[in-house]
Design an enzyme around this catalytic site. Structure first.
Site, mmCIF file in Angstrom:
data_model
loop_
_atom_site.group_PDB
_atom_site.id
_atom_site.type_symbol
_atom_site.label_atom_id
_atom_site.label_comp_id
_atom_site.label_asym_id
_atom_site.label_seq_id
_atom_site.Cartn_x
_atom_site.Cartn_y
_atom_site.Cartn_z
ATOM 1 N N ASP A 89 36.692 50.560 41.544
ATOM 2 C CA ASP A 89 37.759 51.325 42.172
ATOM 3 C C ASP A 89 38.656 51.945 41.112
ATOM 4 O OD1 ASP A 89 39.084 49.178 41.156
ATOM 5 O OD2 ASP A 89 39.672 48.320 43.072
ATOM 6 N N HIS A 419 28.078 49.798 43.085
ATOM 7 C CA HIS A 419 29.303 50.094 43.838
ATOM 8 C C HIS A 419 30.392 50.483 42.835
ATOM 9 C CE1 HIS A 419 32.045 49.492 47.363
ATOM 10 N NE2 HIS A 419 32.923 49.235 46.398
ATOM 11 N N ASP A 471 19.748 46.447 46.127
ATOM 12 C CA ASP A 471 20.357 47.459 45.261
ATOM 13 C C ASP A 471 21.015 48.504 46.150
ATOM 14 O OD1 ASP A 471 21.086 49.121 43.221
ATOM 15 O OD2 ASP A 471 19.047 49.661 42.607
ATOM 16 N N GLU A 480 28.682 45.479 42.674
ATOM 17 C CA GLU A 480 29.856 45.969 41.949
ATOM 18 C C GLU A 480 29.997 45.280 40.592
ATOM 19 O OE1 GLU A 480 34.462 47.192 42.871
ATOM 20 O OE2 GLU A 480 33.638 45.485 43.954
#
EC number: 3.2.1.4
Length: 508
Positions: A89, A419, A471, A480
């Site tokens: 993020d 991610h 995956d 992530e």
């Protein structure tokens, strides 16, 4: 962003076959490869360049990244540019960032010579964090602990270069204490001061001076930051273990960095009240107990402080819990393929941090000519600890039932749909036009591989006991990467790049 680390004590006693898998270099259930630990080390450090926030330097090697967060801190009239995004993020969380810096530094302190030509790269990675932490602690009795609104950020899928979500600034101060995050920040600065002691003495002194001041603040104004800033930091990085372990952890690092008697006395005085006797087989950004015991045990093993013998007992108990079949201690669980396993998301954070402690403690024992005592006549040699640590590293690099590396860019097969916003969206060079908050949804949902390789990123990995790994971007618990997965891995890879052959390890 990862959900908070799940603190679940392992209860399963591993079968004898797993003991063979972990302790025997020949008997593994997968075909062991010859790994290039030096290449993996280089890539594990390179990953941090992909996590950089702020104005990127001319020698930036992951060229698909661009400047971002150039006005961070402006909302509070402070300069909070720089530092690292914690995971996939665009929020800067101070608690895991400080732990990341501490563990990167610990690896350099213990295994610095093994880093070889990668030592300067590793120091730069540490400095990117410590420079930011110095900014975050520039105001007395204040630590700025987060930049960005996690809830707003997580509702978007956009590049850090494009982010338009609020860059809200959060801090702890005397009225809103955060002993946990402040003491971890002090630990990071103290550990960093050791890393730069010879390379940049003036910077080292500034780091240590600041660490002393920040620890004083953490200890004087006690309280968990999860209470002071609950709506901002939870559920992402709530401190479930409380702040007492961080106070001991910070004091231990300040003692190591400064050699001041006051920190030894602090640990001695507060050993019971701050829970040093809690022998917990967990170590990570939230819970420092196992790390405290290993770090302080070095003093005992080197004959410098017999008073702290209880820490060595706790460290031994912790090691025994990682060695199946050695003792009757409650055991950590392992997957059928040999991966250290804890229920919950981002399992690799446990794998790398606990493996680092195994390796660090094995070296302390070797230098002291000592063994791990597991009670009832059971014991383990330093080499046994190293074998378990190496087995975990090899699993990450591809010696596993799926025959895949969990490090992006290492080996022929690795995660392609991680991610991670910046990795999964077209780079600014490839797509100069801005991609807004919801504009990235199609890329998030796409089955196509990420267009930008976040080289060196280690993902959360298998999150159940079957060694399975989808995956898939949407399964963030497994796909992530985080900075605190890679941070302890650096020291592990450095050591095994210099000492890859167990047959050549000193006989213990």
């Amino acid at each position: 962003m990862l959900a908070a680390s799940l603190r679940v004590e392992a209860v399963a006693v591993v079968a004898a076959a797993v003991l063979v898998l972990l302790l025997s270099p020949a008997a593994v259930v997968v075909v062991a490869g010859q790994h290039d630990y030096g290449d993996a080390l280089h890539k594990s450090i390179l990953f941090f360049e992909g996590q950089r926030s702020g104005r990127l330097p001319p020698d930036q090697r992951l060229r698909w990244r661009r400047d971002s967060g150039l006005h961070d801190g402006a909302a509070a009239s402070v300069d909070l540019t720089g530092g690292y995004y914690d995971a996939g993020d665009n929020v800067k969380f101070g608690f895991p960032m400080a732990f990341t810096a501490t563990l990167m530094s610990w690896g350099l302190i213990d295994f610095g010579r093994s880093f070889g030509p990668h030592k300067e790269e590793a120091r730069k990675a540490v400095r990117w964090a410590t420079d930011y932490l110095m900014k975050a602690t520039a105001k007395p009795n204040t630590v700025y602990v987060q930049v960005g609104d996690a809830f707003r950020d997580h509702s978007c899928w956009e590049r850090p270069e494009d982010m338009d979500t609020p860059r809200t600034v959060y801090k702890v101060d005397p009225s809103h204490p955060g002993s946990d995050v402040a003491a971890e920040t002090a630990a990071a600065l103290a550990a960093g001061s050791i890393v730069f002691r010879d390379a940049d003495p003036a910077y080292s002194k500034r780091l240590l001076d600041r660490a002393i001041a920040v620890f004083e603040f953490a200890d004087k104004y006690r309280g968990p930051y999860s209470s002071s800033l609950h709506d901002a930091v939870c559920p992402c990085y709530c401190d479930f273990s409380g702040y007492k372990d961080e106070l001991l952890w910070g004091a231990a690092w300040l003692h190591k960095a400064s050699r001041r008697r006051e920190y030894r006395e602090y640990i001695k005085k507060n050993e019971v009240v701050l829970g040093a006797s809690e022998s917990i087989n967990e170590f990570g950004w939230d819970n420092k107990h196992a790390g405290i015991n290993v770090l302080i045990s070095k003093e005992v093993l080197m004959g410098k402080d017999e008073y702290f013998q209880s820490f060595r007992v706790n460290a031994d108990n912790f090691m025994c819990s990682l060695l199946p079949g050695i003792s009757n201690h409650p055991q950590i669980q392992y997957s059928p393929g040999g991966l250290l396993f804890k229920v919950g998301g981002s399992n690799m954070q446990h794998v790398t941090s606990l493996s680092f402690l195994l390796l660090a403690y094995s070296n302390y024992l070797s230098h002291a000519g000592a063994r791990v005592s597991c009670g009832a006549g059971g014991s383990a040699s330093p080499t046994q600890l190293r074998r378990v640590a190496k087995r975990q590293v090899d699993y990450i690099l591809g010696d596993n039932p799926l025959r895949m590396s969990y490090m992006v860019g290492y080996g022929a097969r690795f995660p392609r749909r991680i991610h991670h916003r910046g990795s999964s969206l077209p780079s600014v060079a490839a797509h100069p036009a801005r991609i807004g908050c919801k504009g990235g949804a199609a890329y998030y949902a796409s089955a196509a591989p990420n267009p930008n390789l976040l080289v060196g990123a280690v993902v959360g990995g298998p999150s159940d006991a079957t060694d399975a790994f989808p995956d898939a971007r949407a399964v963030f618990q497994q796909s992530e990467p985080t900075t605190y997965i890679n941070a302890p891995l650096m020291g592990l890879l450095a050591y095994f790049s210099a000492h890859p052959n167990p047959a050549e390890w000193a006989d213990d």
